[in-house]
Design a protein around this motif. Sequence first.
Motif, PDB file in Angstrom:
ATOM      1  N   GLU A 163       0.742  -1.127  -0.001  1.00  0.00           N
ATOM      2  CA  GLU A 163      -0.110  -0.076  -0.196  1.00  0.00           C
ATOM      3  C   GLU A 163       0.695   1.403   0.196  1.00  0.00           C
ATOM      4  N   LEU A 164       1.937   1.329   0.815  1.00  0.00           N
ATOM      5  CA  LEU A 164       3.008   2.355   0.621  1.00  0.00           C
ATOM      6  C   LEU A 164       3.379   2.562  -0.761  1.00  0.00           C
ATOM      7  N   VAL A 165       3.830   1.628  -1.270  1.00  0.00           N
ATOM      8  CA  VAL A 165       4.235   1.678  -2.665  1.00  0.00           C
ATOM      9  C   VAL A 165       3.366   2.377  -3.692  1.00  0.00           C
ATOM     10  N   ARG A 166       2.054   1.549  -3.661  1.00  0.00           N
ATOM     11  CA  ARG A 166       1.013   2.336  -4.382  1.00  0.00           C
ATOM     12  C   ARG A 166       0.928   3.635  -4.134  1.00  0.00           C
ATOM     13  N   ARG A 167       0.845   4.013  -3.067  1.00  0.00           N
ATOM     14  CA  ARG A 167       0.450   5.624  -2.689  1.00  0.00           C
ATOM     15  C   ARG A 167       1.841   6.302  -3.287  1.00  0.00           C
ATOM     16  N   LEU A 168       3.194   5.800  -3.124  1.00  0.00           N
ATOM     17  CA  LEU A 168       4.162   6.504  -3.496  1.00  0.00           C
ATOM     18  C   LEU A 168       3.942   6.693  -5.189  1.00  0.00           C
ATOM     19  N   TYR A 169       3.593   5.623  -6.001  1.00  0.00           N
ATOM     20  CA  TYR A 169       3.452   5.656  -7.279  1.00  0.00           C
ATOM     21  C   TYR A 169       2.460   6.567  -7.764  1.00  0.00           C
ATOM     22  N   ALA A 170       1.171   6.621  -6.963  1.00  0.00           N
ATOM     23  CA  ALA A 170       0.112   7.463  -7.367  1.00  0.00           C
ATOM     24  C   ALA A 170       0.788   9.032  -7.295  1.00  0.00           C
ATOM     25  N   ARG A 221       6.169  18.809  -4.821  1.00  0.00           N
ATOM     26  CA  ARG A 221       5.769  17.244  -4.441  1.00  0.00           C
ATOM     27  C   ARG A 221       7.154  16.897  -3.817  1.00  0.00           C
ATOM     28  N   LEU A 222       8.441  17.248  -4.284  1.00  0.00           N
ATOM     29  CA  LEU A 222       9.604  16.675  -3.733  1.00  0.00           C
ATOM     30  C   LEU A 222      10.073  17.455  -2.689  1.00  0.00           C
ATOM     31  N   THR A 223       9.678  18.019  -1.841  1.00  0.00           N
ATOM     32  CA  THR A 223      10.041  18.927  -0.631  1.00  0.00           C
ATOM     33  C   THR A 223      10.337  17.489   0.414  1.00  0.00           C
ATOM     34  N   ASP A 224      11.172  17.985   1.339  1.00  0.00           N
ATOM     35  CA  ASP A 224      11.481  16.868   2.267  1.00  0.00           C
ATOM     36  C   ASP A 224      10.364  16.569   2.947  1.00  0.00           C
ATOM     37  N   GLY A 238       9.243  12.658   2.841  1.00  0.00           N
ATOM     38  CA  GLY A 238       9.016  11.851   3.928  1.00  0.00           C
ATOM     39  C   GLY A 238       7.909  11.059   4.492  1.00  0.00           C
ATOM     40  N   ARG A 239       6.953  11.243   3.595  1.00  0.00           N
ATOM     41  CA  ARG A 239       5.734  10.470   3.917  1.00  0.00           C
ATOM     42  C   ARG A 239       6.062   9.033   3.348  1.00  0.00           C
ATOM     43  N   PHE A 240       6.825   8.901   2.291  1.00  0.00           N
ATOM     44  CA  PHE A 240       6.982   7.591   1.893  1.00  0.00           C
ATOM     45  C   PHE A 240       8.660   7.160   1.806  1.00  0.00           C
ATOM     46  N   LEU A 241       9.489   8.053   1.985  1.00  0.00           N
ATOM     47  CA  LEU A 241      10.738   7.708   1.839  1.00  0.00           C
ATOM     48  C   LEU A 241      11.575   7.929   2.924  1.00  0.00           C
ATOM     49  N   ARG A 293      11.738  -0.241   4.787  1.00  0.00           N
ATOM     50  CA  ARG A 293      11.917  -0.383   6.691  1.00  0.00           C
ATOM     51  C   ARG A 293      11.376   0.489   7.499  1.00  0.00           C
ATOM     52  N   ASP A 294      10.702  -0.071   8.563  1.00  0.00           N
ATOM     53  CA  ASP A 294      10.132   1.112   9.349  1.00  0.00           C
ATOM     54  C   ASP A 294       8.944   2.080   8.708  1.00  0.00           C
ATOM     55  N   GLY A 295       8.209   1.291   7.666  1.00  0.00           N
ATOM     56  CA  GLY A 295       7.203   2.299   7.014  1.00  0.00           C
ATOM     57  C   GLY A 295       7.741   3.213   6.129  1.00  0.00           C
ATOM     58  N   ARG A 296       8.990   3.056   5.696  1.00  0.00           N
ATOM     59  CA  ARG A 296       9.435   4.123   4.501  1.00  0.00           C
ATOM     60  C   ARG A 296      10.323   3.349   3.520  1.00  0.00           C
ATOM     61  N   VAL A 297      10.200   3.578   2.405  1.00  0.00           N
ATOM     62  CA  VAL A 297      11.389   3.106   1.370  1.00  0.00           C
ATOM     63  C   VAL A 297      12.758   3.639   1.521  1.00  0.00           C
TER      64      VAL A 297
END
Length: 141
Positions: free
Chosen positions: A7-14, A28-31, A35-38, A117-121
């Motif tokens: 689901e995290l990866v789906r949201r990242l791709y969306a 979209r590329l602010t820290d 940080g919501r995904f990576l 790892r720990d909910g982030r890519v």
Amino acid sequence: MSEENVELVRRLYAYLASEPSTREFEQRLTDDALGRFLDPGIEWVPVSHSLLAVDSYRGFDGVRRFWGEFLSTWESYRVEPLRFYDAGDQVAVAVRIVGRTHELEVEETRSSLLTIRDGRVVHVQSFDNPEDAPEAAGLPP
């Protein structure tokens, strides 16, 4: 946990796949947004024979540099995820890339393997073949 990873990866791709203007994409590329995904220490590895200048990009600044360099060669660009493969702490994604570059229409199918790892890519490895990422994750064909 693996369903949460998919689901995290789906949201990242969306989040990254739609075709915003350059200004919108920079926002979209602010820290905070990344940080919501990576993970802040992310390593992003492009396709090995790509035209990008380096072997990998590290941290949020590296991700911004990767996308800036990558998108600079495209007049238009869109990523369409085709399939997400659950591999525990890794998620493989087959994608269709549609775009226009140097007055040529491009349609390719590629893949990426994302490690969570720990909910982030924490790591993204890109491949030029749609079967390579699931294979790298040890998934059956």
